[in-house]
Design a protein around this motif. Sequence first.
Motif, PDB file in Angstrom:
ATOM      1  N   GLU A 116       0.824  -1.200   0.000  1.00 39.81           N
ATOM      2  CA  GLU A 116       0.000   0.000   0.000  1.00 39.81           C
ATOM      3  C   GLU A 116       0.865   1.259   0.000  1.00 39.81           C
ATOM      4  OE1 GLU A 116      -2.980   0.481  -0.702  1.00 39.81           O
ATOM      5  OE2 GLU A 116      -3.086   2.599  -0.149  1.00 39.81           O
ATOM      6  N   MET A 117       1.921   1.261   0.810  1.00 42.09           N
ATOM      7  CA  MET A 117       2.784   2.447   0.879  1.00 42.09           C
ATOM      8  C   MET A 117       3.486   2.684  -0.460  1.00 42.09           C
ATOM      9  SD  MET A 117       2.273   3.647   3.883  1.00 42.09           S
ATOM     10  CE  MET A 117       0.639   2.963   3.853  1.00 42.09           C
ATOM     11  N   VAL A 118       3.997   1.601  -1.046  1.00 41.84           N
ATOM     12  CA  VAL A 118       4.722   1.739  -2.316  1.00 41.84           C
ATOM     13  C   VAL A 118       3.789   2.271  -3.406  1.00 41.84           C
ATOM     14  CG1 VAL A 118       5.911   0.436  -4.155  1.00 41.84           C
ATOM     15  CG2 VAL A 118       6.500   0.035  -1.763  1.00 41.84           C
ATOM     16  N   ARG A 119       2.553   1.791  -3.399  1.00 44.48           N
ATOM     17  CA  ARG A 119       1.578   2.266  -4.380  1.00 44.48           C
ATOM     18  C   ARG A 119       1.375   3.784  -4.240  1.00 44.48           C
ATOM     19  NH1 ARG A 119      -3.698   2.560  -4.904  1.00 44.48           N
ATOM     20  NH2 ARG A 119      -4.086   2.129  -2.716  1.00 44.48           N
ATOM     21  N   GLN A 120       1.196   4.223  -3.015  1.00 45.81           N
ATOM     22  CA  GLN A 120       0.988   5.665  -2.790  1.00 45.81           C
ATOM     23  C   GLN A 120       2.241   6.472  -3.147  1.00 45.81           C
ATOM     24  OE1 GLN A 120      -0.707   6.688   1.029  1.00 45.81           O
ATOM     25  NE2 GLN A 120      -2.127   4.971   1.006  1.00 45.81           N
ATOM     26  N   GLN A 121       3.418   5.906  -2.832  1.00 49.45           N
ATOM     27  CA  GLN A 121       4.673   6.626  -3.122  1.00 49.45           C
ATOM     28  C   GLN A 121       4.887   6.754  -4.626  1.00 49.45           C
ATOM     29  OE1 GLN A 121       7.102   3.964  -0.865  1.00 49.45           O
ATOM     30  NE2 GLN A 121       6.417   4.839   1.078  1.00 49.45           N
TER      31      GLN A 121
END
Length: 229
Positions: A116-121
């Motif tokens: 999820e974090m990588v997607r947002q980043q």
Amino acid sequence: MKKITIAIDGYSSCGKSTMAKDLAREIGYVYVDSGAMYRTVTLYALDNHIIQQDGHIDEERLRQEMKNIEISFQFNPERGRPDTYLNGVRVEDRIRTLEVSNHVSPIAALGFVREEMVRQQQRMGQEGGIIMDGRDIGTTVFPQAELKIFVTASAEIRAQRRYDELTAKGEACDMQEILHNVEERDYIDTHRDISPLRQAPDALVLDNSHMTIEEQKQWLLREYERATL
Ligand code: CDP
């Protein structure tokens, strides 16, 4: 001039965010502190008792609650860098406590949290003109980044810097506890299965153990100029 992507990775408390935010201000890029995002998920998990007293994480609950965690940044002109918000509430100070530092690495090792974090980043970096710091930026988030830096310094020097930072904020802390936290996070960050902290093969290494903030700032500026020639 073409706007590039700059990825800065390295061990905990090695001064990545200081150099990243200074360069961003100098060259008018957006600065994103990816560690702040993992810290915010950790704060949410602590506040909602998803992390228990003994450190056990209720992974299933966290997985279900990920959709309720909205992380955003707002530039704070007084600090010259973005403040972190959790569901619209400023949590910049709360995410920097030793309590959050003590629990963040196991949270950051969870696959569904990282996804999820990588997607947002990656969404934040779509347009280029971004400097992001973390552990997996040059390897996983932006493997195509034009400039990659891998920062390192001895654990003792990094613990001292963290100690000075926390005492300056008035947080009572113990040097041995901080050193232990730094070493433990280094271990978890480099040994986890998903996106462990690694130097990307095309990253430039910066050991800033004996550099001043000004010296590392100049070093980074030179590398940026070289990368955009
Ligand atoms: O500022 P400090 O170096 O203490 O750490 P941070 O950048 O705030 O990151 C806190 C923790 O989040 C790290 O120890 C990692 O466990 C995790 N992290 C990560 O897994 N991947 C990132 N891209 C950034 C941070």
